[in-house]
Design a protein around this motif. Structure first.
Motif, mmCIF file in Angstrom:
data_model
loop_
_atom_site.group_PDB
_atom_site.id
_atom_site.type_symbol
_atom_site.label_atom_id
_atom_site.label_comp_id
_atom_site.label_asym_id
_atom_site.label_seq_id
_atom_site.Cartn_x
_atom_site.Cartn_y
_atom_site.Cartn_z
ATOM 1 N N UNK A 50 0.765 -1.338 -0.076
ATOM 2 C CA UNK A 50 0.042 -0.079 0.022
ATOM 3 C C UNK A 50 0.740 1.409 -0.167
ATOM 4 N N UNK A 51 2.079 1.234 0.801
ATOM 5 C CA UNK A 51 3.008 2.343 0.728
ATOM 6 C C UNK A 51 3.456 2.676 -0.459
ATOM 7 N N UNK A 52 3.607 1.465 -1.450
ATOM 8 C CA UNK A 52 4.021 1.754 -2.641
ATOM 9 C C UNK A 52 2.947 2.642 -3.480
ATOM 10 N N UNK A 53 1.899 2.587 -3.096
ATOM 11 C CA UNK A 53 0.905 3.520 -3.959
ATOM 12 C C UNK A 53 1.397 4.975 -3.861
ATOM 13 N N UNK A 54 1.982 5.309 -2.720
ATOM 14 C CA UNK A 54 2.387 6.643 -2.800
ATOM 15 C C UNK A 54 3.432 6.783 -3.935
ATOM 16 N N UNK A 55 4.417 5.982 -4.027
ATOM 17 C CA UNK A 55 5.325 6.049 -5.095
ATOM 18 C C UNK A 55 4.580 6.151 -6.574
ATOM 19 N N UNK A 56 3.701 5.455 -6.874
ATOM 20 C CA UNK A 56 2.857 5.522 -7.957
ATOM 21 C C UNK A 56 2.273 6.680 -8.252
ATOM 22 N N UNK A 57 1.762 7.275 -7.144
ATOM 23 C CA UNK A 57 1.025 8.576 -7.230
ATOM 24 C C UNK A 57 2.020 9.673 -7.364
ATOM 25 N N UNK A 58 2.950 9.777 -6.885
ATOM 26 C CA UNK A 58 4.118 10.955 -7.110
ATOM 27 C C UNK A 58 4.398 10.733 -8.498
ATOM 28 N N UNK A 59 4.989 9.507 -9.020
ATOM 29 C CA UNK A 59 5.457 9.281 -10.072
ATOM 30 C C UNK A 59 4.762 9.682 -11.419
ATOM 31 N N UNK A 60 3.473 9.570 -10.919
ATOM 32 C CA UNK A 60 2.548 9.950 -12.296
ATOM 33 C C UNK A 60 2.609 11.440 -12.567
ATOM 34 N N UNK A 61 3.243 12.051 -11.865
ATOM 35 C CA UNK A 61 3.709 13.574 -12.302
ATOM 36 C C UNK A 61 4.601 13.655 -13.372
ATOM 37 N N UNK A 62 5.408 12.526 -13.651
ATOM 38 C CA UNK A 62 6.364 12.689 -14.636
ATOM 39 C C UNK A 62 5.681 12.491 -15.858
ATOM 40 N N UNK A 63 4.527 12.205 -16.032
ATOM 41 C CA UNK A 63 3.841 12.399 -17.331
ATOM 42 C C UNK A 63 3.616 13.704 -17.874
#
Length: 291
Positions: free
Chosen positions: A203-216
């Protein structure tokens, strides 16, 4: 008991050391606050009331912020689902006794775990665009999802592998003792326990996914950061727009982190309760379940 264990690692600070630590902490906070005040003072022309005024208007939220937030959540949600499924498969593949499954899974995980997410997004975008596979919004969304999925699936695979290795060896030996193969033992006994043990980390890895989506933002995907930049180009409030976008990211990430902590406490409480109940039955202190 905890105090005794702590003194094994380091000596407990005395009165002078405690005062010194307090003084250093206060000085550090003062320096940081002074630096922050200096930055705010230097950007005072960008933080005036007229720069914040657009965020009082409903159109700002309906035309810019909300669509950008939906784009961020859409890419993150799709990536989380695909990365979770692919990560479990890769994690199981790395633990497989079959070399033709284990070796390709290991190569995939090690490669995509080492490649930056942005490079994967750009490569996926170029591959899909120049081959005429996808166009428009679907092209951008797919590129972001592919980059996030491959990287985070590799990380999840490592979490699964470490979770299985952290289990007592008796779990695997028990499966082999009752006649299960190594693959059956992995999929039926070890893997479910590992996923449950590593669920808070997942679940904590979801934070990484959410932040990295800004790279789009770098390939033109319409997410929250790009929406803030578009708003700033129209209203001339770049700093304020990015501050608002940053606050939204902080709120979302804090909510996910709080959920992970709550889930970890709930699972540890349930596990402790199950262990206590099992111990009571084994000691004859309770009624065993009847058939």
């Amino acid at each position: 008991m905890s105090t005794q264990q702590a003194t094994v690692l380091f000596d407990a600070p005395g009165p002078r050391a405690k005062r010194r630590h307090i003084i250093m902490t206060v000085v550090t906070l003062v320096v940081l606050l002074a630096a922050l005040a200096g930055v705010i003072y230097g950007m005072r022309s960008q933080l005036t009331a007229d720069k914040w005024a657009p965020f009082i208007e409903p159109a700002t939220w309906t035309l810019y912020i909300w669509p950008g937030l939906l784009g961020t959540l859409q890419a993150a949600l799709i990536s989380v689902i695909l990365a979770s499924l692919l990560g479990i498969l890769l994690g199981a593949g790395r633990l497989s006794p079959l070399a033709w499954i284990r070796i390709p899974s290991s190569i995939f995980v090690e490669f995509f775990r080492a490649v930056p997410v942005l490079i994967m997004m750009i490569f996926a975008w170029a591959l899909l665009l120049f081959n005429g596979i996808l166009t428009g919004h679907i092209l951008l969304l797919s590129s972001v999802v592919i980059g996030l999925t491959f990287y985070n699936a590799s990380v999840i695979a490592e979490l699964i592998r470490s979770g299985v290795h952290s289990l007592p060896k008796g779990q695997g030996e028990a499966g082999l003792a009752v006649g299960l193969t190594r693959t059956q033992t992995l999929t039926a006994i070890q893997l479910p326990q590992a996923i449950r043990a590593m669920l808070p980390s997942l679940v904590t890895q979801l934070v990484v996914v959410l932040k990295d989506s800004a790279l789009g933002y770098m390939i033109g995907y319409s997410e929250l950061l790009r929406a803030a930049q578009t708003l700033a180009s129209v209203r001339g409030n770049l700093i304020v727009s990015f501050i608002v976008a940053g606050v939204i990211f902080v709120i979302l990430n804090y909510a996910l982190t709080a959920f992970a902590q709550w889930l970890e406490k709930r699972m540890s409480t349930r596990t402790a309760g199950d262990t206590k109940a099992q111990f009571t039955i084994e000691q004859g202190g309770g009624n065993a379940p009847t058939v």
